[in-house]
Design a protein around this motif. Structure first.
Motif, PDB file in Angstrom:
ATOM      1  N   ASP A   1       0.853  -1.193   0.000  1.00 57.38           N
ATOM      2  CA  ASP A   1       0.000   0.000   0.000  1.00 57.38           C
ATOM      3  C   ASP A   1       0.889   1.243   0.000  1.00 57.38           C
ATOM      4  OD1 ASP A   1      -1.664   2.148   0.688  1.00 57.38           O
ATOM      5  OD2 ASP A   1      -2.982   0.874   1.893  1.00 57.38           O
TER       6      ASP A   1
ATOM      7  N   GLU B   1       0.115   4.503  -0.395  1.00 53.96           N
ATOM      8  CA  GLU B   1      -0.374   5.638   0.388  1.00 53.96           C
ATOM      9  C   GLU B   1      -0.071   5.448   1.875  1.00 53.96           C
ATOM     10  OE1 GLU B   1      -4.454   6.503  -0.386  1.00 53.96           O
ATOM     11  OE2 GLU B   1      -4.127   6.919  -2.516  1.00 53.96           O
TER      12      GLU B   1
ATOM     13  N   MET C   1       3.640   5.990   2.504  1.00 58.04           N
ATOM     14  CA  MET C   1       4.013   7.408   2.516  1.00 58.04           C
ATOM     15  C   MET C   1       3.679   8.034   3.872  1.00 58.04           C
ATOM     16  SD  MET C   1       4.822   8.547  -0.872  1.00 58.04           S
ATOM     17  CE  MET C   1       4.206  10.174  -0.988  1.00 58.04           C
ATOM     18  N   GLN C   2       2.523   7.697   4.409  1.00 56.64           N
ATOM     19  CA  GLN C   2       2.114   8.250   5.707  1.00 56.64           C
ATOM     20  C   GLN C   2       3.008   7.742   6.830  1.00 56.64           C
ATOM     21  OE1 GLN C   2      -2.026   7.229   6.057  1.00 56.64           O
ATOM     22  NE2 GLN C   2      -2.673   8.611   4.418  1.00 56.64           N
TER      23      GLN C   2
ATOM     24  N   LYS D   1       5.708   1.609  -7.616  1.00 57.89           N
ATOM     25  CA  LYS D   1       5.902   2.709  -8.565  1.00 57.89           C
ATOM     26  C   LYS D   1       7.121   2.541  -9.471  1.00 57.89           C
ATOM     27  CE  LYS D   1       2.403   5.232  -7.176  1.00 57.89           C
ATOM     28  NZ  LYS D   1       1.262   5.548  -8.081  1.00 57.89           N
TER      29      LYS D   1
ATOM     30  N   GLU E   1       7.113  12.968  -2.771  1.00 53.07           N
ATOM     31  CA  GLU E   1       5.707  13.253  -3.024  1.00 53.07           C
ATOM     32  C   GLU E   1       5.508  13.804  -4.431  1.00 53.07           C
ATOM     33  OE1 GLU E   1       5.014  15.795   0.408  1.00 53.07           O
ATOM     34  OE2 GLU E   1       3.619  14.276   1.202  1.00 53.07           O
TER      35      GLU E   1
ATOM     36  N   LYS F   1       3.295  11.949  -7.819  1.00 53.15           N
ATOM     37  CA  LYS F   1       2.012  12.568  -8.192  1.00 53.15           C
ATOM     38  C   LYS F   1       1.605  12.133  -9.591  1.00 53.15           C
ATOM     39  CE  LYS F   1       2.242  16.678  -5.252  1.00 53.15           C
ATOM     40  NZ  LYS F   1       2.447  18.140  -5.210  1.00 53.15           N
TER      41      LYS F   1
END
Length: 235
Positions: free
Chosen positions: A150, A152, A155-156, A218, A231, A235
């Motif tokens: 995951d 997202e 990243m958090q 990615k 970030e 995008k």
């Protein structure tokens, strides 16, 4: 933890190999998470028996790392994976190295916490408790993100290390106060400082695992990049 988000292949044997690799990584991650939880329990209560179990189980963590690395090498040699398949195998190989080092850190924490002496020494150890809980949470979350690949979540979680670094600085300040008030406490301060440093390094290892998730999904290697640039890249 849910399954890896991986593609299926025409070869059923290849699918089985990847599933086996996944199961072994999850087993190692679960064991390392338990190692840290137990090490923090030792820190809380000074349980020497539990500390010994943490120390002894570290050999199992090491064995899992070697076995998974050997399997990754075998898959690369036999299957010659490309694109996302190759990235997955590489991400796993790198992640298990960080997991093994987290296991080493948990062992060091358990050893230090088991050597608690007088009440003053115990007070020093307890300064690390809140930092330990933050680190435990970060490890749990990053293992879950890795299991699901995951991005997202990764990243958090990557940003959570700032809180651990801040907690580490606070611990250092408190320990310096102990040392200045009583120079005889210096040996104990150094022991506890070593445990705090181990927790801080676990946060860094968790960040690394986040970066492997990003790399797999990615196809971008974000190691050593400023987070704001990461970030922008994604995008």
């Amino acid at each position: 933890m849910d399954n890896f988000n991986i593609s299926k292949h025409i070869s059923g044997a290849f699918n089985a190999e990847l599933e086996d690799l996944r199961n072994r990584v999850m087993a190692m991650g679960g064991l390392v998470e338990q190692q840290l939880a137990d090490a923090l329990e030792v820190m809380q209560h000074g349980d020497e028996t539990l500390a010994e179990k943490v120390v002894n189980r570290d050999r199992k963590v090491n064995t899992l790392e070697v076995g998974i690395d050997e399997e990754c090498t075998r898959i690369i040699a036999k299957r010659q994976p490309a694109a996302s398949d190759l990235r997955l195998v590489l991400a796993i190989s790198k992640a298990v190295t960080d997991l093994e080092r987290i296991g080493d850190a948990a062992e060091r924490i358990a050893r230090t916490a088991a050597m608690q002496g007088d009440k003053r020494h115990r007070a020093m150890v307890m300064t690390v408790d809140a930092m330990g809980r933050l680190t435990q949470r970060m490890l749990h979350d990053v293992l879950d993100a890795f299991a699901r690949m995951d991005v997202e979540a990764a990243m958090q979680i990557h940003q959570q290390d700032v809180r651990i670094d801040d907690a580490y600085e606070g611990v250092v300040r408190q320990l310096m106060t102990f040392m200045m008030e009583d120079p005889r406490s210096i040996p104990h301060v150094l022991d506890v400082l070593w445990a705090a440093r181990s927790l801080e390094r676990i946060g860094d290892r968790c960040q690394n695992i986040c970066e492997y998730v990003i790399y797999y999904v990615k196809g971008t290697d974000v190691r050593h990049l400023d987070f704001s640039k990461v970030e922008d890249l994604l995008k």
